[in-house]
Design an enzyme around this catalytic site. Sequence first.
Site, mmCIF file in Angstrom:
data_model
loop_
_atom_site.group_PDB
_atom_site.id
_atom_site.type_symbol
_atom_site.label_atom_id
_atom_site.label_comp_id
_atom_site.label_asym_id
_atom_site.label_seq_id
_atom_site.Cartn_x
_atom_site.Cartn_y
_atom_site.Cartn_z
ATOM 1 N N ASP A 41 -3.374 2.507 -5.399
ATOM 2 C CA ASP A 41 -2.276 2.512 -4.422
ATOM 3 C C ASP A 41 -2.159 1.196 -3.666
ATOM 4 O O ASP A 41 -1.584 1.166 -2.588
ATOM 5 C CB ASP A 41 -2.419 3.705 -3.458
ATOM 6 N N GLU A 42 -2.647 0.112 -4.260
ATOM 7 C CA GLU A 42 -2.750 -1.111 -3.481
ATOM 8 C C GLU A 42 -2.709 -2.367 -4.349
ATOM 9 O O GLU A 42 -3.343 -2.410 -5.395
ATOM 10 C CB GLU A 42 -4.114 -1.064 -2.795
ATOM 11 N N ASP A 98 0.854 -1.186 0.000
ATOM 12 C CA ASP A 98 0.000 0.000 0.000
ATOM 13 C C ASP A 98 0.894 1.242 0.000
ATOM 14 O O ASP A 98 1.798 1.355 0.819
ATOM 15 C CB ASP A 98 -0.888 -0.030 1.261
HETATM 16 P P1 DGT Z 1 -2.070 5.850 4.094
HETATM 17 O O1 DGT Z 1 -2.813 5.734 5.370
HETATM 18 O O2 DGT Z 1 -0.650 6.321 4.294
HETATM 19 O O3 DGT Z 1 -2.173 4.627 3.227
HETATM 20 O O4 DGT Z 1 -2.772 7.043 3.310
HETATM 21 P P2 DGT Z 1 -3.542 7.035 1.944
HETATM 22 O O5 DGT Z 1 -3.888 8.447 1.627
HETATM 23 O O6 DGT Z 1 -2.757 6.331 0.887
HETATM 24 O O7 DGT Z 1 -4.855 6.260 2.334
HETATM 25 P P3 DGT Z 1 -5.572 5.016 1.662
HETATM 26 O O8 DGT Z 1 -4.590 3.968 1.305
HETATM 27 O O9 DGT Z 1 -6.677 4.648 2.585
HETATM 28 O O10 DGT Z 1 -6.236 5.627 0.347
HETATM 29 C C1 DGT Z 1 -5.560 5.753 -0.896
HETATM 30 C C2 DGT Z 1 -6.058 6.994 -1.635
HETATM 31 O O11 DGT Z 1 -7.493 6.938 -1.785
HETATM 32 C C3 DGT Z 1 -5.793 8.307 -0.905
HETATM 33 O O12 DGT Z 1 -4.516 8.865 -1.173
HETATM 34 C C4 DGT Z 1 -6.925 9.182 -1.324
HETATM 35 C C5 DGT Z 1 -8.069 8.222 -1.588
HETATM 36 N N1 DGT Z 1 -9.013 8.241 -0.447
HETATM 37 C C6 DGT Z 1 -8.938 7.532 0.704
HETATM 38 N N2 DGT Z 1 -9.942 7.823 1.544
HETATM 39 C C7 DGT Z 1 -10.699 8.733 0.900
HETATM 40 C C8 DGT Z 1 -11.912 9.459 1.255
HETATM 41 O O13 DGT Z 1 -12.498 9.277 2.330
HETATM 42 N N3 DGT Z 1 -12.397 10.309 0.325
HETATM 43 C C9 DGT Z 1 -11.775 10.508 -0.900
HETATM 44 N N4 DGT Z 1 -12.300 11.364 -1.773
HETATM 45 N N5 DGT Z 1 -10.644 9.872 -1.254
HETATM 46 C C10 DGT Z 1 -10.109 9.008 -0.365
HETATM 47 CA CA CA Z 2 -2.282 4.128 0.961
HETATM 48 CA CA CA Z 3 -4.995 1.911 0.095
#
Ligand code: DGT
Ligand code: CA
Ligand code: CA
Length: 364
Positions: free
Chosen positions: A111-112, A10
């Site tokens: 991203d996964e 991820d």
């Molecule tokens: P992390 O926790 O370091 O993996 O952070 P992210 O941002 O990569 O989080 P992830 O893996 O849950 O989600 C991947 C992408 O999906 C993130 O960069 C933006 C999008 N995303 C996640 N949650 C939401 C949300 O609640 N609303 C929207 N519009 N997009 C989201």
């Molecule tokens: Ca992520």
């Molecule tokens: Ca993810």
Amino acid sequence: MAEKVVFHIDFDYFYAQCEELRNPDLKTKPVAVCVYSDRGGDSGAIATANYVARKYGVKSGMPIKFAKKRLEEIPDAVFLPTDFDYYSDISDKAMSIIREYADIFEYVGRDEAYLDVTQRTEGSFETAAHLAQQLKNVIRSSIRLSCTIGVSSNKLVSKIASDFKKPDGLTMVEPEKIESFLGPLPIRAIPGIGKKTEEKFSEMGLETIAQLRSLDVFTLNSHFGRKIGTYIYNAARGIDDEPVSPRHDPIQYSRIVTLKQDSKDFDFLAKDLEKLCEDLHDTIVKDNLLFKSVGIQFVQSDLSNRTKSKTLKNSTSNLEELKKTAIQLLKESLEDQKLPIRRLGVKVSDLSEVAGQVDITRFF
Ligand code: DGT
Ligand code: CA
Ligand code: CA
């Protein structure tokens, strides 16, 4: 039966990290990537935020207004709109590296991904740990992207493990450590268990996965129905036998570029289109595929889309046929093209594998 070795990979704070990549000055500042709604102003939600912004409590899904309030006192906080094309480009590059590390590669999203690496590690978790670290290093050195990997004997535990230590983490859970690893985690760590379900368990006095194990499968089934009840029962014990199943990013089989200038000139467009075909053809050959349909895509100057496709008589992997068909589609489309074209794309579909008769259209 021998244990499988499965990675869940991820990318860290993905959209925000992409923004940092093209603008390294952002790294030390709180960065929030926003999905603005069409109501204008600050209405909309935060897609994601870098870890600097998260320290101030900014997180995915939060209204932009709330996030601005949290970062009110921070003069260098940055709010950016999403740029999905750019994030997809980075994702494509990273995924094409990652796929080379898997016996079986399952694309989940931008991203996964899951990787089954049982064969190449010969089932050894020690070898797997090295492989995972090597993969992280390669992604870091070639794309400058940081990611987190969970390693275990199944998809469920690897997914939970990849969420355990972020960002830039690597968590390995050997089969004999699954129960002790999961035990202290909050029930919420189980994928699919959200706030509501968590509260339900909390009312029963259950907070951790170890405590969740006190419920037998019948009790769980009576609360959640058989399917979900059984899932929760097994998940609490780290049991999951869903195989990593080959799934490619459908985008792998398309190519799109932003043109140097908006245009509807055939010669100008044809040159780029041929290059796109050649590039796409490399991937098709590498993946041992045949295609039966060819399509082209225009993103027009007003950002609207136009597509046109054609089904061939027979499946083929022939570059000349790909080019010829794409060029013909281009010619036909330009006959009644009103707006100049901003981005130009080509894709193939109706895919099958060269060797076997396996039809892989089911992946799309
Ligand atoms: P992390 O926790 O370091 O993996 O952070 P992210 O941002 O990569 O989080 P992830 O893996 O849950 O989600 C991947 C992408 O999906 C993130 O960069 C933006 C999008 N995303 C996640 N949650 C939401 C949300 O609640 N609303 C929207 N519009 N997009 C989201
Ligand atoms: Ca992520
Ligand atoms: Ca993810």
